[in-house]
Design an enzyme around this catalytic site. Structure first.
Site, PDB file in Angstrom:
ATOM      1  N   ASP A 200       0.861  -1.190   0.000  1.00  0.00           N
ATOM      2  CA  ASP A 200       0.000   0.000   0.000  1.00  0.00           C
ATOM      3  C   ASP A 200       0.896   1.238   0.000  1.00  0.00           C
ATOM      4  OD1 ASP A 200      -1.915   1.933   0.410  1.00  0.00           O
ATOM      5  OD2 ASP A 200      -2.816   0.985   2.175  1.00  0.00           O
ATOM      6  N   ASP A 211      -4.080   7.051  -3.473  1.00  0.00           N
ATOM      7  CA  ASP A 211      -3.903   6.000  -2.465  1.00  0.00           C
ATOM      8  C   ASP A 211      -4.379   4.697  -3.101  1.00  0.00           C
ATOM      9  OD1 ASP A 211      -3.824   4.391  -0.234  1.00  0.00           O
ATOM     10  OD2 ASP A 211      -5.261   5.547   0.946  1.00  0.00           O
ATOM     11  N   HIS A 280     -12.058   5.646   2.713  1.00  0.00           N
ATOM     12  CA  HIS A 280     -12.147   7.010   3.276  1.00  0.00           C
ATOM     13  C   HIS A 280     -12.112   8.059   2.184  1.00  0.00           C
ATOM     14  CE1 HIS A 280      -7.742   6.980   2.584  1.00  0.00           C
ATOM     15  NE2 HIS A 280      -7.816   5.727   3.024  1.00  0.00           N
ATOM     16  N   HIS A 288      -7.003  11.093   5.266  1.00  0.00           N
ATOM     17  CA  HIS A 288      -8.337  10.735   5.772  1.00  0.00           C
ATOM     18  C   HIS A 288      -9.102  12.038   5.999  1.00  0.00           C
ATOM     19  CE1 HIS A 288      -7.087   6.518   7.501  1.00  0.00           C
ATOM     20  NE2 HIS A 288      -6.725   6.703   6.262  1.00  0.00           N
ATOM     21  N   GLU A 313     -11.230   0.836  -0.432  1.00  0.00           N
ATOM     22  CA  GLU A 313     -10.335  -0.275  -0.091  1.00  0.00           C
ATOM     23  C   GLU A 313     -11.091  -1.315   0.717  1.00  0.00           C
ATOM     24  OE1 GLU A 313      -7.071   0.720   2.590  1.00  0.00           O
ATOM     25  OE2 GLU A 313      -8.096   2.569   3.159  1.00  0.00           O
ATOM     26  N   GLU A 408      -7.130  -1.752  -3.300  1.00  0.00           N
ATOM     27  CA  GLU A 408      -7.600  -0.370  -3.093  1.00  0.00           C
ATOM     28  C   GLU A 408      -7.387   0.459  -4.355  1.00  0.00           C
ATOM     29  OE1 GLU A 408      -6.759   3.247   0.114  1.00  0.00           O
ATOM     30  OE2 GLU A 408      -5.221   1.724  -0.205  1.00  0.00           O
TER      31      GLU A 408
END
Length: 427
Positions: A200, A211, A280, A288, A313, A408
């Site tokens: 990640d 992300d 998120h 976040h 994710e 994700e």
């Protein structure tokens, strides 16, 4: 690629050196070539040689190709400055009108710079993960893996302070560790054949973050576990949209995830969604941004809104489907809304200045502080955490002996459509 030249004209020297040539060929030649062909002192080979040289110089420059290992920044690979669009998905039902709305299209034109920035970060992510997938193998040191990945990101994104670079530490959590683990300096962990590794990592341009994560497993026994989280993530992306309730996305994800089973060493496990891990929303310099996308049913009724970025994710587990904080902490992040807090320790003030300058409110890890030349900072870092300025993010673990997989993507809820900005050929 060289172009071969076939000389069609024939020179016949007779009765005063009369020359006959193909008329079509004469039309294509420039004046100089005609003069050379008429001159009886120049033979056919020389004419062909000179023409070949001219054609070479007229050739267009071929576009740059990425090296292996990657070393050319994506800015050089895309000299126009326009980066590839992600996967486009249309909104469903009541939002179909957005596709043809001129007003919504104009809103997108006004946001072109933002869209191009996130696409640049996504292109770096795609190229880096393609390279990492080609070199990752059992026996690799986790520190070497992370440093190779991070240094490749720095090259390809043309790292420049807070304007372009790594968005957060490389998570390479193994087996029952679901998230937030990266090796600290001196860690001797070696990747094994039977490990399930969640890779990640994030990239950013001007604080606009991509992300994106995937799972690596060498043993085909784990394929159904990886497939469960990959398909659950794709379901979450498909369900997401403007005015969609977050709880509905979570319910759809859980239904797909828990339809999978995996047999590990002769024992069958139902794959479970980890109930206290979420996707998120993402803001500028804020990984976040306040909204959580659950991966189980029963979440909040909050709606997704136009213009928002989301990290969709999912985590599939063979354990309890619930994580707790465990192991040594490596991830830290300055709190986004923290105001001025007086500090007594001079060393803590100094460390905070380093954090502000190099990371601002982006996440960092202890290896990043080591790289900047910081030493003996653990007491000062603890002081910043105790003061509420910096938040520690310890590894999140299911029960020991279980396995967790993760996939994700970052999506953008554009006014006219949904763009999966980090989508690639791999997943």
């Amino acid at each position: 690629m060289d172009i071969s030249v076939e000389e069609k004209s024939t020179l016949e020297h007779s009765d005063g050196n009369e020359v006959t040539s193909d008329p079509a060929d004469l039309n294509e030649r420039d004046v100089d070539d005609n003069e050379e062909a008429i001159d009886p002192t120049i033979n056919e080979k020389e004419v062909a040689k000179r023409k070949k040289k001219k054609n070479k110089s007229k050739k267009r420059k071929e576009p740059l190709q990425q090296t292996d290992p990657p070393s050319i920044s994506v800015v050089e690979l895309f000299p126009s400055g326009e980066f590839p669009e992600g996967e486009i998905q249309q909104y469903k039902d009541d939002n179909l009108w957005r596709v043809t709305s001129e007003e919504k299209r104009e809103m997108e034109r006004l946001e072109r710079h933002t869209y191009n920035s996130v696409r640049q970060a996504a292109e770096v992510h795609r190229q880096v993960r393609k390279y990492i997938r080609s070199i990752v193998k059992p026996g690799l040191s986790m520190i070497d893996l992370c440093e190779t990945l991070e240094n490749t990101v720095r090259k390809l994104i043309s790292e420049n302070g807070l304007q372009a670079g790594i968005a957060f530490p490389t998570g390479c959590s193994l087996n029952w560790v679901a998230a937030h683990w990266t090796p600290n300096s001196g860690d001797k962990t070696i990747l094994q054949y039977d490990d399930v590794m969640k890779l990640d990592f994030g990239t950013h341009i001007d604080g606009i973050i991509v992300d994106c994560a995937f799972t690596v497993a060498f043993n085909p026994m784990f394929n159904p576990l990886l497939e469960a989280s990959r398909e659950a993530t794709n379901t979450g992306i498909k369900e997401a949209g403007i005015d969609v309730r977050l709880c509905d996305v979570g319910a759809a994800i859980q239904e797909v995830m828990e339809s999978y089973e995996v047999e590990i060493n002769g024992k069958v496990y139902q794959v479970k969604s980890i109930q206290n891990l979420n996707g998120h929303s993402i803001g500028r310099y804020q990984i976040h941004a306040g909204k959580s996308v659950p991966i189980v049913k029963g979440g909040l009724q909050t709606k997704m809104e136009e213009g928002e970025f989301y990290a969709i994710e999912t985590f599939g587990s063979t354990g309890k489907g619930y994580v707790r904080e465990d192991l040594e902490c490596s991830h830290y992040m300055k709190n986004f809304d923290v105001g001025h807090i007086p500090l007594r320790l001079p060393r803590a003030k100094q460390l905070l200045a380093t954090i502000n300058k190099n990371f601002s409110t982006l996440a960092f890890c202890r290896r990043y502080l080591d790289r900047l030349g910081e030493t003996k900072y653990l007491m000062a870092l603890k002081n910043l955490c105790d003061a509420g300025i910096v938040q520690p993010y310890p590894p999140l673990c299911d029960i020991k002996g279980s396995y967790v997989s993760q996939f994700e993507h970052t999506i953008l809820l554009r006014p006219t459509c949904k763009e999966v900005v980090s989508r690639g050929d791999d997943y």
